[in-house]
Design a protein around this motif. Structure first.
Motif, PDB file in Angstrom:
ATOM      1  N   THR A 201     -14.212 -91.130 -24.352  1.00 24.42           N
ATOM      2  CA  THR A 201     -14.015 -90.910 -22.909  1.00 24.42           C
ATOM      3  C   THR A 201     -15.230 -91.315 -22.080  1.00 24.42           C
ATOM      4  O   THR A 201     -15.198 -91.228 -20.851  1.00 24.42           O
ATOM      5  N   LYS A 202     -16.311 -91.727 -22.789  1.00 20.43           N
ATOM      6  CA  LYS A 202     -17.553 -92.170 -22.120  1.00 20.43           C
ATOM      7  C   LYS A 202     -18.085 -91.104 -21.171  1.00 20.43           C
ATOM      8  O   LYS A 202     -18.405 -91.356 -20.009  1.00 20.43           O
ATOM      9  N   GLN A 203     -18.175 -89.881 -21.682  1.00 16.93           N
ATOM     10  CA  GLN A 203     -18.701 -88.755 -20.908  1.00 16.93           C
ATOM     11  C   GLN A 203     -19.910 -88.137 -21.610  1.00 16.93           C
ATOM     12  O   GLN A 203     -20.010 -88.167 -22.838  1.00 16.93           O
ATOM     13  N   ASP A 204     -20.791 -87.548 -20.819  1.00 15.27           N
ATOM     14  CA  ASP A 204     -21.886 -86.762 -21.382  1.00 15.27           C
ATOM     15  C   ASP A 204     -21.325 -85.558 -22.141  1.00 15.27           C
ATOM     16  O   ASP A 204     -20.251 -85.035 -21.797  1.00 15.27           O
ATOM     17  N   LEU A 205     -22.078 -85.117 -23.140  1.00 17.09           N
ATOM     18  CA  LEU A 205     -21.694 -83.945 -23.929  1.00 17.09           C
ATOM     19  C   LEU A 205     -22.791 -82.901 -23.838  1.00 17.09           C
ATOM     20  O   LEU A 205     -23.954 -83.183 -24.126  1.00 17.09           O
ATOM     21  N   TRP A 206     -22.396 -81.689 -23.431  1.00 24.73           N
ATOM     22  CA  TRP A 206     -23.301 -80.538 -23.435  1.00 24.73           C
ATOM     23  C   TRP A 206     -22.854 -79.596 -24.546  1.00 24.73           C
ATOM     24  O   TRP A 206     -21.649 -79.433 -24.781  1.00 24.73           O
ATOM     25  N   PHE A 207     -23.822 -78.968 -25.227  1.00 26.05           N
ATOM     26  CA  PHE A 207     -23.476 -77.931 -26.197  1.00 26.05           C
ATOM     27  C   PHE A 207     -24.350 -76.721 -25.932  1.00 26.05           C
ATOM     28  O   PHE A 207     -25.549 -76.859 -25.687  1.00 26.05           O
ATOM     29  N   ALA A 208     -23.753 -75.530 -25.960  1.00 28.95           N
ATOM     30  CA  ALA A 208     -24.491 -74.321 -25.603  1.00 28.95           C
ATOM     31  C   ALA A 208     -24.114 -73.160 -26.514  1.00 28.95           C
ATOM     32  O   ALA A 208     -22.930 -72.917 -26.770  1.00 28.95           O
ATOM     33  N   THR A 209     -25.123 -72.458 -27.039  1.00 27.75           N
ATOM     34  CA  THR A 209     -24.936 -71.198 -27.755  1.00 27.75           C
ATOM     35  C   THR A 209     -26.056 -70.257 -27.316  1.00 27.75           C
ATOM     36  O   THR A 209     -26.678 -70.474 -26.276  1.00 27.75           O
ATOM     37  N   LYS A 210     -26.350 -69.253 -28.120  1.00 29.40           N
ATOM     38  CA  LYS A 210     -27.421 -68.294 -27.800  1.00 29.40           C
ATOM     39  C   LYS A 210     -28.341 -68.173 -29.013  1.00 29.40           C
ATOM     40  O   LYS A 210     -28.486 -67.108 -29.614  1.00 29.40           O
ATOM     41  N   ASP A 211     -28.962 -69.292 -29.382  1.00 31.69           N
ATOM     42  CA  ASP A 211     -29.768 -69.314 -30.611  1.00 31.69           C
ATOM     43  C   ASP A 211     -31.048 -68.493 -30.500  1.00 31.69           C
ATOM     44  O   ASP A 211     -31.641 -68.126 -31.515  1.00 31.69           O
ATOM     45  N   THR A 212     -31.487 -68.169 -29.281  1.00 32.00           N
ATOM     46  CA  THR A 212     -32.693 -67.349 -29.139  1.00 32.00           C
ATOM     47  C   THR A 212     -32.452 -65.912 -29.604  1.00 32.00           C
ATOM     48  O   THR A 212     -33.380 -65.218 -30.004  1.00 32.00           O
ATOM     49  N   ILE A 213     -31.204 -65.470 -29.544  1.00 30.59           N
ATOM     50  CA  ILE A 213     -30.836 -64.130 -30.012  1.00 30.59           C
ATOM     51  C   ILE A 213     -30.247 -64.210 -31.417  1.00 30.59           C
ATOM     52  O   ILE A 213     -30.640 -63.479 -32.313  1.00 30.59           O
ATOM     53  N   SER A 214     -29.284 -65.108 -31.595  1.00 28.57           N
ATOM     54  CA  SER A 214     -28.661 -65.301 -32.910  1.00 28.57           C
ATOM     55  C   SER A 214     -29.411 -66.405 -33.644  1.00 28.57           C
ATOM     56  O   SER A 214     -29.028 -67.576 -33.619  1.00 28.57           O
ATOM     57  N   LYS A 215     -30.504 -66.011 -34.320  1.00 25.65           N
ATOM     58  CA  LYS A 215     -31.447 -66.987 -34.857  1.00 25.65           C
ATOM     59  C   LYS A 215     -30.973 -67.649 -36.155  1.00 25.65           C
ATOM     60  O   LYS A 215     -31.609 -68.602 -36.619  1.00 25.65           O
ATOM     61  N   LYS A 216     -29.884 -67.165 -36.731  1.00 27.94           N
ATOM     62  CA  LYS A 216     -29.329 -67.803 -37.919  1.00 27.94           C
ATOM     63  C   LYS A 216     -27.923 -68.339 -37.637  1.00 27.94           C
ATOM     64  O   LYS A 216     -27.628 -69.495 -37.919  1.00 27.94           O
ATOM     65  N   TYR A 217     -27.043 -67.487 -37.093  1.00 25.15           N
ATOM     66  CA  TYR A 217     -25.651 -67.886 -36.865  1.00 25.15           C
ATOM     67  C   TYR A 217     -25.570 -69.003 -35.816  1.00 25.15           C
ATOM     68  O   TYR A 217     -25.167 -70.125 -36.114  1.00 25.15           O
TER      69      TYR A 217
END
Length: 404
Positions: A201-217
């Motif tokens: 689709t020629k679009q930018d991709l953003w990915f977001a989680t909460k790795d600062t709290i969930s340091k393994k998962y």
């Protein structure tokens, strides 16, 4: 006009309640008059799922693997009330969850943009596509109520019998425990599906989680995405002048609200469930949201992002007039037919899918719409249509396209 031929069939999965009624009208008014429709039909209505002990859902998913493309009507995921209402043998699992597990895909959801309906977020000018991981997290959790004092631990026993333990909590009183899991293989498939969709689709991709709290998962998600991007996709993204970046989910929400749109926002399973509803509502309506499950193996399943519209169905059974928005279901069909056409090099079928969407949007922009859209529209002279008449208005414009 001469009907358009299909080379190969697609998998058709019928559903429940009001969306099942709309499904039949769409085929009668918008598909069968124009196409020699080829489908392999599976009835995923709750009664038939109950009769087959839900085996029909698995058969439908396997058929998508065979034919490559499927289109699905909205279905009931039963709760205790539904078990009683339909006299079910048991509380059957979500058909969507079953299909997603078998196809190992990622769900991409994007709003259907209409000129006369403005987003609630004034900066949004382009669609925001939510890429939702379709495995694990709370959807495959294990839960336990705790009564009184005790110690809760996560215990992993490897194939040689060696144990690894992590303390969850030392309970002094009652509480609850939730255990979640995910799979590296599934996260890898999720990442590749997102990167491939961004390239397509020629679009930018953003990915977001909460790795600062969930340091393994959560951090595992972040690491896998970055490793795959660097090894397999970095150069292609650079060549197309599109971007991949990771950020914390709270930062992503702030960025999204201030953005113009026009990108893919990848989320873990539950995050994607919530954020897709937020994006849909902010653009106008859940009934104006496309949804496609994309497998890393190249299978596609199209559906509406909303439910079975239970309240309208009960009114329909009483003989009352309903004004149910069928746009998401129409776009599920157009998406599946377009993909079928692309796979078969069938340009007539691709053109029909485009024309069906064009006629649908034209109908709304000319002031003919269902009640939910009339409440959102900027137009002055709006004609509120009932469920069937709205679809018939689309047919009028579709016929004009082909007769000109």
């Amino acid at each position: 006009m001469k009907k358009i031929n299909m080379i190969n069939p697609l998998v058709e999965m019928d559903g429940d309640e009001m969306t099942r009624i709309l499904w039949g009208i769409i085929k009668e008014e918008l598909l069968n008059p124009f196409i020699e429709l080829k489908t392999e039909y599976y009835d995923l209505g709750l009664e038939h799922r109950n009769e087959t002990n839900d085996k029909v859902t698995t058969l439908a998913a396997e058929a998508i693997k065979k034919y490559g493309v499927g289109v699905k009507c909205a279905t009931i995921t039963p709760n205790a009330e539904r078990v009683k209402e339909y006299n079910l043998k048991e509380m059957w699992k979500s058909p969507n969850g079953t299909i997603r597990s078998i196809l190992d895909g990622t769900v991409f959801r994007a709003p259907i943009i209409v000129d006369s309906i403005k987003p609630y977020v004034r900066t949004w000018e382009k669609p925001i596509t939510i890429a939702r991981h379709a495995y694990g997290d709370v959807y495959k959790d294990v839960e336990m109520k705790v009564e009184g004092k005790g110690k809760a631990e996560i215990v992993f026993t490897d194939e040689n019998g060696k144990e690894k333990r992590e303390l969850i909590h030392d309970f002094k009183d009652g509480g609850v425990i939730l255990g979640m899991h995910n799979l590296n293989k599934s996260i890898e498939s999720f990442a590749r599906s997102c990167f491939n969709f961004a390239i397509d689709t020629k679009q930018d991709l953003w990915f977001a989680t909460k790795d600062t709290i969930s340091k393994k998962y959560d951090h595992t998600f972040k690491d896998i995405f970055q490793e795959i991007f660097d090894a397999e996709y970095k150069e292609k993204f650079k060549e197309l002048n599109i971007e991949y970046f990771y950020t914390l989910i709270d930062d992503a929400i702030a960025r999204v609200v201030k953005s113009q749109g026009g990108y893919i926002w990848a989320c873990k399973n539950y995050d994607g469930d919530v954020m897709s509803d937020m994006v849909a509502t902010a653009f106008g309506s859940l009934a104006m949201m496309t949804s496609v499950l994309v497998s890393p193996d190249g299978y596609y399943e199209y559906e509406a992002a909303h439910g079975t519209v239970q309240r309208h169905y009960y009114n329909y059974l009483k003989g009352k007039d309903t004004s149910t928005n069928s746009m998401a279901t129409i776009f599920a069909w157009s998406g599946a037919l377009r993909k079928r056409g692309e796979m078969d090099n069938n340009n007539e079928l691709i053109e029909f899918a485009n024309n069906l969407e064009r006629a649908s949007l034209q109908t709304i922009n000319e002031g003919y719409m269902t009640k939910d859209l009339a409440l959102l529209s900027d137009l002055d002279n709006v004609k509120v249509m009932n469920s069937k008449d709205f679809i018939k208005e689309i047919r009028i414009r579709l016929e004009k396209i082909y007769n000109n």
